[in-house]
Scaffold this active site. Structure first.
Site, PDB file in Angstrom:
ATOM      1  N   LYS A  73     -43.753   3.778 -47.388  1.00 47.46           N
ATOM      2  CA  LYS A  73     -43.653   4.349 -46.035  1.00 47.46           C
ATOM      3  C   LYS A  73     -42.557   3.710 -45.176  1.00 47.46           C
ATOM      4  CE  LYS A  73     -46.282   6.979 -47.444  1.00 47.46           C
ATOM      5  NZ  LYS A  73     -45.592   8.191 -47.851  1.00 47.46           N
ATOM      6  N   GLY A  75     -39.411   4.747 -45.484  1.00 44.75           N
ATOM      7  CA  GLY A  75     -38.281   5.685 -45.462  1.00 44.75           C
ATOM      8  C   GLY A  75     -37.730   5.943 -46.856  1.00 44.75           C
ATOM      9  N   THR A  76     -38.575   5.782 -47.860  1.00 41.23           N
ATOM     10  CA  THR A  76     -38.173   5.973 -49.257  1.00 41.23           C
ATOM     11  C   THR A  76     -37.503   7.336 -49.469  1.00 41.23           C
ATOM     12  OG1 THR A  76     -40.220   4.786 -49.774  1.00 41.23           O
ATOM     13  CG2 THR A  76     -39.022   5.762 -51.626  1.00 41.23           C
ATOM     14  N   THR A  77     -38.131   8.386 -48.950  1.00 41.18           N
ATOM     15  CA  THR A  77     -37.641   9.753 -49.162  1.00 41.18           C
ATOM     16  C   THR A  77     -36.222   9.892 -48.598  1.00 41.18           C
ATOM     17  OG1 THR A  77     -39.927  10.388 -48.714  1.00 41.18           O
ATOM     18  CG2 THR A  77     -38.319  12.176 -48.854  1.00 41.18           C
ATOM     19  N   TRP A  78     -36.017   9.306 -47.447  1.00 46.46           N
ATOM     20  CA  TRP A  78     -34.696   9.349 -46.783  1.00 46.46           C
ATOM     21  C   TRP A  78     -33.652   8.632 -47.633  1.00 46.46           C
ATOM     22  CZ3 TRP A  78     -33.479   6.257 -41.677  1.00 46.46           C
ATOM     23  CH2 TRP A  78     -32.287   6.716 -41.125  1.00 46.46           C
ATOM     24  N   HIS A 138     -41.954   0.692 -56.208  1.00 43.55           N
ATOM     25  CA  HIS A 138     -42.511  -0.100 -55.095  1.00 43.55           C
ATOM     26  C   HIS A 138     -42.907  -1.501 -55.589  1.00 43.55           C
ATOM     27  CE1 HIS A 138     -42.804   3.171 -52.244  1.00 43.55           C
ATOM     28  NE2 HIS A 138     -43.782   3.806 -52.857  1.00 43.55           N
ATOM     29  N   SER A 168     -47.431   4.940 -40.386  1.00 47.50           N
ATOM     30  CA  SER A 168     -47.013   5.993 -41.315  1.00 47.50           C
ATOM     31  C   SER A 168     -47.969   6.058 -42.504  1.00 47.50           C
ATOM     32  CB  SER A 168     -45.579   5.713 -41.780  1.00 47.50           C
ATOM     33  OG  SER A 168     -45.119   6.752 -42.596  1.00 47.50           O
ATOM     34  N   GLY A 294     -40.457  10.656 -38.473  1.00 47.59           N
ATOM     35  CA  GLY A 294     -39.155  10.085 -38.814  1.00 47.59           C
ATOM     36  C   GLY A 294     -38.485   9.361 -37.660  1.00 47.59           C
TER      37      GLY A 294
HETATM   38  P1  PAP Z   1     -43.109   6.711 -49.802  1.00 45.54           P
HETATM   39  O1  PAP Z   1     -42.730   5.265 -49.652  1.00 45.54           O
HETATM   40  O2  PAP Z   1     -44.564   6.916 -50.015  1.00 45.54           O
HETATM   41  O3  PAP Z   1     -42.289   7.458 -50.803  1.00 45.54           O
HETATM   42  P2  PAP Z   1     -41.691   7.344 -47.349  1.00 45.54           P
HETATM   43  O4  PAP Z   1     -40.668   8.350 -47.620  1.00 45.54           O
HETATM   44  O5  PAP Z   1     -41.234   5.943 -47.140  1.00 45.54           O
HETATM   45  O6  PAP Z   1     -42.852   7.430 -48.406  1.00 45.54           O
HETATM   46  O7  PAP Z   1     -42.520   7.721 -46.038  1.00 45.54           O
HETATM   47  C1  PAP Z   1     -42.279   8.753 -45.244  1.00 45.54           C
HETATM   48  C2  PAP Z   1     -41.764   8.253 -43.911  1.00 45.54           C
HETATM   49  O8  PAP Z   1     -40.348   8.401 -43.892  1.00 45.54           O
HETATM   50  C3  PAP Z   1     -42.312   9.100 -42.796  1.00 45.54           C
HETATM   51  O9  PAP Z   1     -42.344   8.285 -41.625  1.00 45.54           O
HETATM   52  P3  PAP Z   1     -43.305   8.619 -40.384  1.00 45.54           P
HETATM   53  O10 PAP Z   1     -44.679   8.757 -40.937  1.00 45.54           O
HETATM   54  O11 PAP Z   1     -43.165   7.443 -39.457  1.00 45.54           O
HETATM   55  O12 PAP Z   1     -42.789   9.862 -39.770  1.00 45.54           O
HETATM   56  C4  PAP Z   1     -41.243  10.186 -42.738  1.00 45.54           C
HETATM   57  O13 PAP Z   1     -41.267  10.955 -41.565  1.00 45.54           O
HETATM   58  C5  PAP Z   1     -39.995   9.342 -42.860  1.00 45.54           C
HETATM   59  N1  PAP Z   1     -38.841  10.129 -43.284  1.00 45.54           N
HETATM   60  C6  PAP Z   1     -38.777  11.051 -44.279  1.00 45.54           C
HETATM   61  N2  PAP Z   1     -37.552  11.580 -44.354  1.00 45.54           N
HETATM   62  C7  PAP Z   1     -36.812  10.996 -43.379  1.00 45.54           C
HETATM   63  C8  PAP Z   1     -35.465  11.146 -42.937  1.00 45.54           C
HETATM   64  N3  PAP Z   1     -34.651  11.993 -43.524  1.00 45.54           N
HETATM   65  N4  PAP Z   1     -35.059  10.369 -41.907  1.00 45.54           N
HETATM   66  C9  PAP Z   1     -35.870   9.502 -41.300  1.00 45.54           C
HETATM   67  N5  PAP Z   1     -37.164   9.309 -41.661  1.00 45.54           N
HETATM   68  C10 PAP Z   1     -37.630  10.060 -42.688  1.00 45.54           C
END
Ligand code: PAP
Length: 329
Positions: A73, A75-78, A138, A168, A294
């Site tokens: 959580k 920002g992995t996806t980003w 992770h 998150s 995000g």
């Molecule tokens: P994971 O470690 O389980 O793969 P991960 O992608 O880190 O998950 O978690 C999602 C968080 O990244 C979310 O944060 P939030 O709950 O505080 O909103 C998600 O919104 C955020 N996120 C996903 N894509 C982006 C992006 N392109 N830019 C910024 N934040 C992002």
């Protein structure tokens, strides 16, 4: 708290050896009523334990590998999307209409080792993936397979301030429940987080180990923070390109490639794509749960003064003398 954890967190398909190991590991009733097990000093749900072990035993790193390591959580996806766009920018020019990031979720393009490639007894031949392989995990530094540690593979590490990471994660876990019924209370989950019981936690050990290693081996590990990328995206993307030895040329900079990558991977763009709004993993989880707000600072909508004080106290003690500081705004 719910009595029947969702499929995502628990699955009884461990091998006999796995069951034996499970019976001797310390355990805690964790998120959504599932048990978390303390394996090699970090907390992992039963569902991922066997895959973590398979990853440790079977994965052979290649010198050209690029492995993204994150605290869940953060920002992995980003960062998966930024990495993919950056490394593949010659093969897939950023403005091409069918760019893979416009039609596929970043988790598919940069798969998790333990959560996908070694999950549930899968035996994909990942040695044949196109080089450089972009992979993610992770797993804490000390528990990475030896070949990752000794090869010339590069590790890109990402973390985020613990308040937003926690919020998150709390939202994410509860979103896995049908109808959000019987969700975990924020207080219960916060107390567990402070005890170190979080996915691949304790959070501070995860971050601190990679921080120290990144100082020891700056060519091997790049340490990034969500907040720094949010605030100075161009600088951080260029840092990433330099670290991966694919720096932006003057022509690229002048033609706006850095901005194009950042725009394509922005929360607004990715979260509004059809694939990310309506697509799903083969296991059924919707891609949209990876896009919530995000932003930096959503913790302000949930944290009490007491929660801030409690977490500050832990964080200050754990990170004392390390030079590491989080930004909360
Ligand atoms: P994971 O470690 O389980 O793969 P991960 O992608 O880190 O998950 O978690 C999602 C968080 O990244 C979310 O944060 P939030 O709950 O505080 O909103 C998600 O919104 C955020 N996120 C996903 N894509 C982006 C992006 N392109 N830019 C910024 N934040 C992002």
């Amino acid at each position: 708290m719910t009595t029947s954890p969702p499929e995502y967190l628990e699955k009884n398909n461990l091998s006999e050896d796995g069951m034996k190991l499970l019976s001797i590991l310390p355990k805690e009733k964790g998120w959504l009523g599932s048990y978390a097990y303390n394996y090699q000093g970090f907390w992992v749900p039963q569902k991922f334990l066997q895959a973590v072990i398979a990853f440790q035993q079977q994965f052979q790193a290649q010198d050209s590998d690029i492995i993204l390591v994150t605290t869940p959580k953060s920002g992995t996806t980003w960062l998966k999307s930024l990495l993919f766009a950056l490394v593949n920018r010659v093969k897939h020019p950023i403005l091409e209409p069918n760019h893979p990031l416009l039609i596929e979720n970043p988790h598919v393009l940069v798969p998790f080792l333990e959560h996908t490639l070694y999950f549930d007894g899968r035996t994909d031949d990942i040695s044949t993936f196109t080089s450089p392989r972009l992979l993610a995990t992770h797993v804490p530094f000390a528990s990475l397979p030896k070949s990752v540690q000794v090869s010339k593979s590069k590790l890109v590490y990402l973390c985020r301030n613990p308040r937003d990471t926690f919020i998150s994660m709390w939202h994410f876990t509860n979103s896995l429940l049908p109808d959000h019924k019987e969700a975990d209370s924020i207080e219960e989950m916060f107390n567990l987080f402070c005890k170190g019981v979080s996915l691949y936690g304790p959070f501070w050990n995860h971050v601190l180990d990679y921080w120290k290693k990144s100082i020891e081996k700056p060519n091997k590990i790049l340490f990034l923070m969500y907040e720094e990328i949010k605030k100075k995206p161009k600088i951080q993307l260029k840092r990433l390109a330099d670290f991966l030895e694919c720096p932006f040329s003057i022509e690229e900079e002048n033609s706006g490639v850095v901005d194009d990558i950042l725009n394509m991977c922005s929360f607004e763009n990715l979260s509004n794509l059809e694939v990310n709004r309506n697509g799903k993993f083969s296991t059924g989880e919707a891609y949209k749960v990876f896009f919530r707000r995000g932003e930096i600072g959503d913790w302000k909508n949930y944290f009490t003064i007491e929660m801030c004080n409690k977490l500050n106290h832990i964080v200050e003690e754990k990170f004392q003398g390390s030079g590491l500081k989080f930004s909360y705004v």
